[in-house]
Scaffold this motif. Sequence first.
Motif: not given
Length: 333
Positions: A19-35, A175-181, A313-316
């Motif tokens: 479960l990964e935080f996406m820092p560059r995508l989050t910055e580009e979209l300028g919205g919520p923190r995206i995982y 999510l609990a480990e990373q403190g994300v809700s 991300h379901t792949g494909g």
Amino acid sequence: MPDFFSLPRERIATLPTPLEFMPRLTEELGGPRIYLKRDDLTGLAFGGNKTRKLEYLIADAKQKGVTHFITEGGVQSNHVRQAAAAARLGGMQAELVLNTPDDDVPLQGNLLIDDLLGAHCHYAATGPDRKPKMAEIAERVKAQGGVPYIVVSGGSDAVGSQGYVGMIQEMNGQLAEQGVSPRCVYVANGSAGTQAGMLVGQALFGGGYTIKGYCVVPGGAEEITQDTLTLANQCAAHIGADPVDPSLVLCDDTQFGSEYGCPTAEALEAIKLLAHTEAILLDPVYSSKAFAGMMVDIRAGLYANDDAIVFIHTGGAPALFAKVDLLKPILSR
Ligand SMILES: Cc1ncc(COP(=O)(O)O)c(C=O)c1O
């Protein structure tokens, strides 16, 4: 709580997926923190969401002494590709019924992998022609003393959907480990098993987030919502859980576009954006459409900057190689 953990399961997936935080995508979209929940990394011949379902389907087939694992899909089906791999690991012959109008279909993308895995590919002209063909193959297997096992499209039955019940428990722990809700979890809905399993998982393991599914097959939001609820309740009954609250089943068809398998301009933008920011590849049929729906919500201002959201991300990605023509608008030449 039912004893979800004692259900027959063949451990063929590489789990847990990150479960990964996406820092560059989050910055580009300028919205919520995206995982991103990286179910594109489940292993089994290029990964994807079907691996989790196949852990239960192969286990069920093995218990029944199956010799031939029969399933269906479009000619570039990800499910079928992963089923071919899972059948190999389970010591069964994969019999794949693929619909294509093309008499001389090129060995590319998922179909190339089916072939490399030694699956037997049978072709049908249209989707509705697949079921009779699977029944015919099953009869032939029986006549030869084998034991056939027919798996519906996408592995989306009560048994297969269990894979996504477990994914929720895994993700909730991360999510609990990373403190994300997260406020919302986004996912593509094709044959409904992924979203249905997630809904059962949330009922069992909790999670205060909305689960939003994006329809990538025709039928419309109302019908697909009903199908998803029906399947979730079949899965819940199978594992002895309570039925799902119908008000929690949210399917959105605004990203479907003109037809199944054809990426919209927004889906192409999603593929390009995630590739250019995080170097992660979406697929042109499923995940890119759900991702485009998530972008619409972000751009509509639904979330504050300190909110979090998750994209499954379901792949494909193997289908990218078979759909180069449709990708032209985002290619350099
Ligand atoms: C890459 C990918 N994402 C999402 C889905 C949708 O999953 P489901 O069929 O369980 O709704 C599929 C189904 O084939 C898929 O291949």
